[in-house]
Design an enzyme around this catalytic site. Structure first.
Site, PDB file in Angstrom:
ATOM      1  N   SER A  88      14.208   8.809  32.392  1.00  0.00           N
ATOM      2  CA  SER A  88      14.055   9.516  33.257  1.00  0.00           C
ATOM      3  C   SER A  88      15.353  10.575  33.130  1.00  0.00           C
ATOM      4  O   SER A  88      16.002  10.827  32.485  1.00  0.00           O
ATOM      5  CB  SER A  88      14.687   9.245  34.816  1.00  0.00           C
ATOM      6  N   TYR A 142      18.632   4.182  40.651  1.00  0.00           N
ATOM      7  CA  TYR A 142      17.256   3.905  39.818  1.00  0.00           C
ATOM      8  C   TYR A 142      18.380   4.946  38.982  1.00  0.00           C
ATOM      9  O   TYR A 142      17.159   4.907  37.408  1.00  0.00           O
ATOM     10  CB  TYR A 142      16.184   4.730  40.634  1.00  0.00           C
TER      11      TYR A 142
END
Length: 275
Positions: free
Chosen positions: A134, A147
């Site tokens: 990400s 995350y």
């Protein structure tokens, strides 16, 4: 390369599902990892073979490795795409440790389990590992600590792995995904707001406005994000590239945010993100 095996985890929806279909359309036999039988029935198709795969369950990963090694047609394993992931966002102080552990188990240790089990097959085929990370691994938004942390750890592990297996003919690629329209992205904001309702009064006073503004920003941004199908086309190109780069950005925000983060001072990036 047509007809060779490719493993994709997290294939029941979003980027994983779209990538499975894109690769199958290009002639690969795709082992599509899903967690439920109903998801298996939904994705099954020509050159798409669902396998029950919860990346946190060692028995599932071992069964996948056996399926690859015992392939009736002795097809080589061209690539493994570690796409399975979860996203649960809340301030670092607020998010319970069990949810931190859950995200690291899925987003970091899950890919490691699969890599350890399938690396012998990839070594034999001189195949490729594609780890879906990400933009947050480099540019972590507020409330995205768990995350983003799990993805940053995955990238560091991927860098080490790439240098370990380079001489063995195995390539390791990181895909830093930005905003993509997926069910996980759609659930992320409402889940953060739901978690925020359980905060203490003190934590609500400290973080309530921050959570709401971050969720609002992300929801607005996702309206212009790329589709999972467009992301899948790029991932398929990465899988089939003759000489892939170690890292790829995915989406317009990756194309702008990542270069900025690599040249601007950290304090300036902090101010930009805070706005």
């Amino acid at each position: 390369m047509t007809g060779e095996l490719i493993v994709v985890s997290g294939a029941s929806s979003g980027i994983g599902k779209a990538t499975v279909r894109e690769l199958a359309s290009r002639g690969f036999h795709v082992l599509a990892g899903v967690r439920r039988e109903e998801d298996a029935a939904a994705i099954r198709g020509e050159r798409i073979e669902p396998v029950i795969l919860d990346v946190t369950v060692g028995e599932h990963v071992a069964a996948l490795a056996s399926r690859v090694s015992d392939d009736a047609q002795r097809r080589p394993l061209r690539a493994v795409i570690n796409n399975a992931g979860i996203e649960i966002n809340a301030p670092v102080e607020v998010l319970p440790l069990e949810i931190w552990r859950e995200q690291f188990d899925v987003n970091l240790f899950g890919p490691i389990r699969i890599i350890q089990a399938l690396l012998p097959a990839l070594r034999s085929s001189r195949g490729r590992i594609v780890n879906i990370s990400s933009v947050g691994a480099e540019v972590a938004l507020p409330i995205y600590g768990a995350y983003a942390g799990s993805k940053a750890a995955l990238e560091s592990a991927s860098d080490a792995l790439r240098r370990e297996v380079r001489s063995q003919g195995v390539q390791v690629v990181i895909v830093q995904s930005g905003g993509v329209k997926t069910p996980m992205a759609d659930r992320s904001g409402p889940l953060s707001l739901e978690l925020a309702t359980g905060m203490t009064t003190r934590h609500s006073n400290l973080y309530g406005e921050l959570v709401a503004s971050t969720v609002k920003f992300q929801s607005s941004f996702l309206q212009n994000a790329i589709t999972a199908e467009k992301a899948a086309v790029k991932i398929a190109r990465i899988v089939t590239a003759k000489h892939p780069r170690p890292r790829y950005g995915l989406g317009p925000d990756a194309a702008t945010t990542l270069p900025l983060n690599r040249v601007l001072p950290t304090r300036l990036m902090d101010r930009i993100v805070s706005r």
